[in-house]
Design an enzyme around this catalytic site. Structure first.
Site, mmCIF file in Angstrom:
data_model
loop_
_atom_site.group_PDB
_atom_site.id
_atom_site.type_symbol
_atom_site.label_atom_id
_atom_site.label_comp_id
_atom_site.label_asym_id
_atom_site.label_seq_id
_atom_site.Cartn_x
_atom_site.Cartn_y
_atom_site.Cartn_z
ATOM 1 N N LYS A 222 32.661 3.633 77.931
ATOM 2 C CA LYS A 222 31.583 3.300 78.877
ATOM 3 C C LYS A 222 30.292 3.013 78.104
ATOM 4 C CE LYS A 222 29.028 3.757 82.925
ATOM 5 N NZ LYS A 222 28.668 4.445 84.139
ATOM 6 N N ASN A 240 33.907 -2.231 86.846
ATOM 7 C CA ASN A 240 34.242 -2.267 88.268
ATOM 8 C C ASN A 240 35.700 -2.596 88.532
ATOM 9 O OD1 ASN A 240 32.147 -1.506 89.990
ATOM 10 N ND2 ASN A 240 30.997 -3.305 89.346
HETATM 11 N N1 LIG Z 1 25.232 6.427 88.168
HETATM 12 C C1 LIG Z 1 26.434 5.984 87.896
HETATM 13 O O1 LIG Z 1 26.642 5.195 86.959
HETATM 14 C C2 LIG Z 1 27.598 6.455 88.728
HETATM 15 C C3 LIG Z 1 28.899 6.118 88.350
HETATM 16 C C4 LIG Z 1 29.946 6.599 89.119
HETATM 17 C C5 LIG Z 1 29.701 7.388 90.230
HETATM 18 N N2 LIG Z 1 28.427 7.697 90.574
HETATM 19 C C6 LIG Z 1 28.141 8.537 91.744
HETATM 20 O O2 LIG Z 1 28.723 9.812 91.548
HETATM 21 C C7 LIG Z 1 28.959 10.430 92.822
HETATM 22 C C8 LIG Z 1 30.292 11.107 92.812
HETATM 23 O O3 LIG Z 1 30.328 12.045 91.782
HETATM 24 P P1 LIG Z 1 31.384 13.242 91.753
HETATM 25 O O4 LIG Z 1 32.731 12.734 92.003
HETATM 26 O O5 LIG Z 1 31.101 13.993 90.508
HETATM 27 O O6 LIG Z 1 31.020 14.056 93.072
HETATM 28 P P2 LIG Z 1 30.133 15.360 93.349
HETATM 29 O O7 LIG Z 1 28.943 15.409 92.522
HETATM 30 O O8 LIG Z 1 29.958 15.379 94.826
HETATM 31 O O9 LIG Z 1 31.122 16.539 92.924
HETATM 32 C C9 LIG Z 1 32.343 16.741 93.613
HETATM 33 C C10 LIG Z 1 32.450 18.188 94.122
HETATM 34 O O10 LIG Z 1 32.721 19.051 93.036
HETATM 35 C C11 LIG Z 1 31.771 20.125 92.996
HETATM 36 N N3 LIG Z 1 31.683 20.484 91.576
HETATM 37 C C12 LIG Z 1 31.059 19.795 90.592
HETATM 38 N N4 LIG Z 1 31.327 20.342 89.398
HETATM 39 C C13 LIG Z 1 32.125 21.416 89.632
HETATM 40 C C14 LIG Z 1 32.750 22.357 88.784
HETATM 41 N N5 LIG Z 1 32.665 22.279 87.454
HETATM 42 N N6 LIG Z 1 33.483 23.327 89.365
HETATM 43 C C15 LIG Z 1 33.620 23.383 90.721
HETATM 44 N N7 LIG Z 1 33.084 22.504 91.572
HETATM 45 C C16 LIG Z 1 32.348 21.517 91.026
HETATM 46 C C17 LIG Z 1 30.561 19.543 93.640
HETATM 47 O O11 LIG Z 1 29.701 20.546 94.145
HETATM 48 C C18 LIG Z 1 31.176 18.711 94.763
HETATM 49 O O12 LIG Z 1 31.516 19.542 95.842
HETATM 50 C C19 LIG Z 1 28.834 9.325 93.848
HETATM 51 O O13 LIG Z 1 27.651 9.495 94.578
HETATM 52 C C20 LIG Z 1 28.769 8.054 93.030
HETATM 53 O O14 LIG Z 1 27.997 7.043 93.643
HETATM 54 C C21 LIG Z 1 27.382 7.243 89.840
#
Ligand SMILES: NC(=O)c1ccc[n+]([C@@H]2O[C@H](COP(=O)([O-])OP(=O)(O)OC[C@H]3O[C@@H](n4cnc5c(N)ncnc54)[C@H](O)[C@@H]3O)[C@@H](O)[C@H]2O)c1
Ligand SMILES: [Zn+2]
Length: 356
Positions: A222, A240
């Site tokens: 990445k 993507n």
């Molecule tokens: N900025 C970017 O380049 C980029 C790229 C991809 C995705 N995103 C964004 O990322 C978001 C999704 O991220 P995600 O999948 O990490 O979701 P999230 O941040 O909602 O985490 C998923 C779940 O796991 C829990 N959690 C996190 N770490 C944990 C751990 N170590 N132990 C237990 N529970 C834990 C969180 O509280 C949540 O309930 C979306 O909003 C998406 O748009 C951004």
């Protein structure tokens, strides 16, 4: 400790990193105060990070926001700004976001905009955030009418990736993250594809040496792509792969229960079918990708897919050009081309295949 350099930010990968953020951050950034943002499920990890910051001499404050996509909002950004003011956070104070993509996107946005920018440190705690969301400098919040509509580019000073924190991640979130790993291998790295396949059992068991290796290699991919094209003018589009169809599946309301990684897995299957139909990829590529996705425990089919609704959604894709969605197509394992205009009948055929 392994390190990746990206546009002035330093990305570190090592087991146990969360307990040593403070002393390492001291070497990179100054400041007397550090504000830690986290969510309800990551409090324990964030407390560990906070302790290390305290031990390194920082005056600290911590805020835990509710977990979940709804928190990625202007309303919550405002709440965080209020806390920053309340804790006398000033220019030069550190902003440390400990959590998944929701916390890094919200935190990154707040850090980029508060007092026109605070130095940002990210400690990603989900597999998706470690290989994707925390790398590349994009942040954002959602508006009611769409995801990530407000945001900036703000490179973090440092990212601390600790594979140990993934032990507590719910299984579905972990498996969802594996979809991004398959994506990384498909777009850039046939050797990584073979490595993941050969070590699948260890990966599913979250064995640290394998996880560390895979996360490091994906984060490096990445970072390399972003380095070539920070502002998404060209090659960054390859990240993507699987997402054009994946996002359409996610946003067709009926499938709100589909996780991002699951939608991307079905999206990669559909896009590989298109590539095969167009003669861009051989059947073996589709078969190998399908096999790996299944080994991960990811879906490649979605029964009862509302094809007209998905086609309608595709027309609203952010990457639409001249009124037509553009796709990333695999040419083989580890090699893709982007900006491909796929004829409607081929898109329909691919959707029909994955809905069977
Ligand atoms: N900025 C970017 O380049 C980029 C790229 C991809 C995705 N995103 C964004 O990322 C978001 C999704 O991220 P995600 O999948 O990490 O979701 P999230 O941040 O909602 O985490 C998923 C779940 O796991 C829990 N959690 C996190 N770490 C944990 C751990 N170590 N132990 C237990 N529970 C834990 C969180 O509280 C949540 O309930 C979306 O909003 C998406 O748009 C951004
Ligand atoms: Zn994704």
């Amino acid at each position: 400790m392994r390190e990746i350099a990206l546009l002035g930010s330093r990305i570190f990968v090592w087991p146990g990193a969360t307990a040593e953020v403070g002393e390492n951050v001291r070497l990179i950034a100054g400041g007397a105060r550090a504000f830690v943002l986290t969510d309800a499920h990551c409090r324990k990890i964030a407390s560990r990070v906070r302790l290390s910051l305290k031990a390194a001499g920082y005056k600290t404050a911590l805020l835990a926001v509710p977990s979940g996509e709804k928190t990625k909002s202007l309303k919550w950004a405002e709440q965080v700004y209020e806390h920053l003011t309340g804790h006398s956070i000033e220019r030069g104070s550190l902003f440390v976001a400990v959590g998944g993509g929701v916390v890094s996107d919200l935190g990154g946005f707040v850090a980029a905009t508060y007092m026109r920018g605070l130095p940002l440190v990210l400690v990603p705690t989900t597999l998706l955030a470690q290989v994707d969301a925390a790398i590349g400098g994009k942040n954002g919040v959602n508006l009611w009418c769409g995801k990530n509509l407000v945001g900036t580019f703000h490179q973090p000073r440092a990212v601390f990736i600790d594979p140990l924190v993934l032990a507590s991640l719910p299984k579905r979130d972990y498996i969802g993250g594996l979809a991004e790993i398959v994506k990384c291998a498909m777009i850039r790295d046939a050797e990584l594809f073979a490595f993941v396949e050969a070590n699948m059992q260890a990966l599913l068991e979250r064995q640290i040496p394998i996880l560390e290796e895979v996360v490091f290699r994906c984060a490096s991919i990445k970072a390399a792509v972003v380095e070539e094209d920070e502002k998404e003018a060209g090659v960054r589009a390859i990240l993507n792969y699987g997402h054009t169809i994946g996002h359409a599946l996610e946003s067709v309301g009926r499938y709100a229960t589909l996780h991002h990684g699951e939608a991307v897995a079905i999206g990669m299957e559909a896009e590989a079918i298109m590539a095969m139909e167009l003669g861009i990829a051989p059947l073996e590529t589709l078969a190998a990708q399908n096999r790996l996705l299944k080994m991960c425990g990811l879906p490649t089919r979605l029964k009862g897919l509302a094809i007209p609704a998905v086609l309608h959604r595709l027309a609203f894709d952010k990457k639409v050009k001249d009124g037509r969605p553009r796709f990333v197509m695999p040419e083989g394992i580890g090699k893709v081309r982007h900006g491909v205009d796929v004829p409607d009948d081929i898109v329909r055929l691919a959707l029909k295949t994955v809905s069977a």
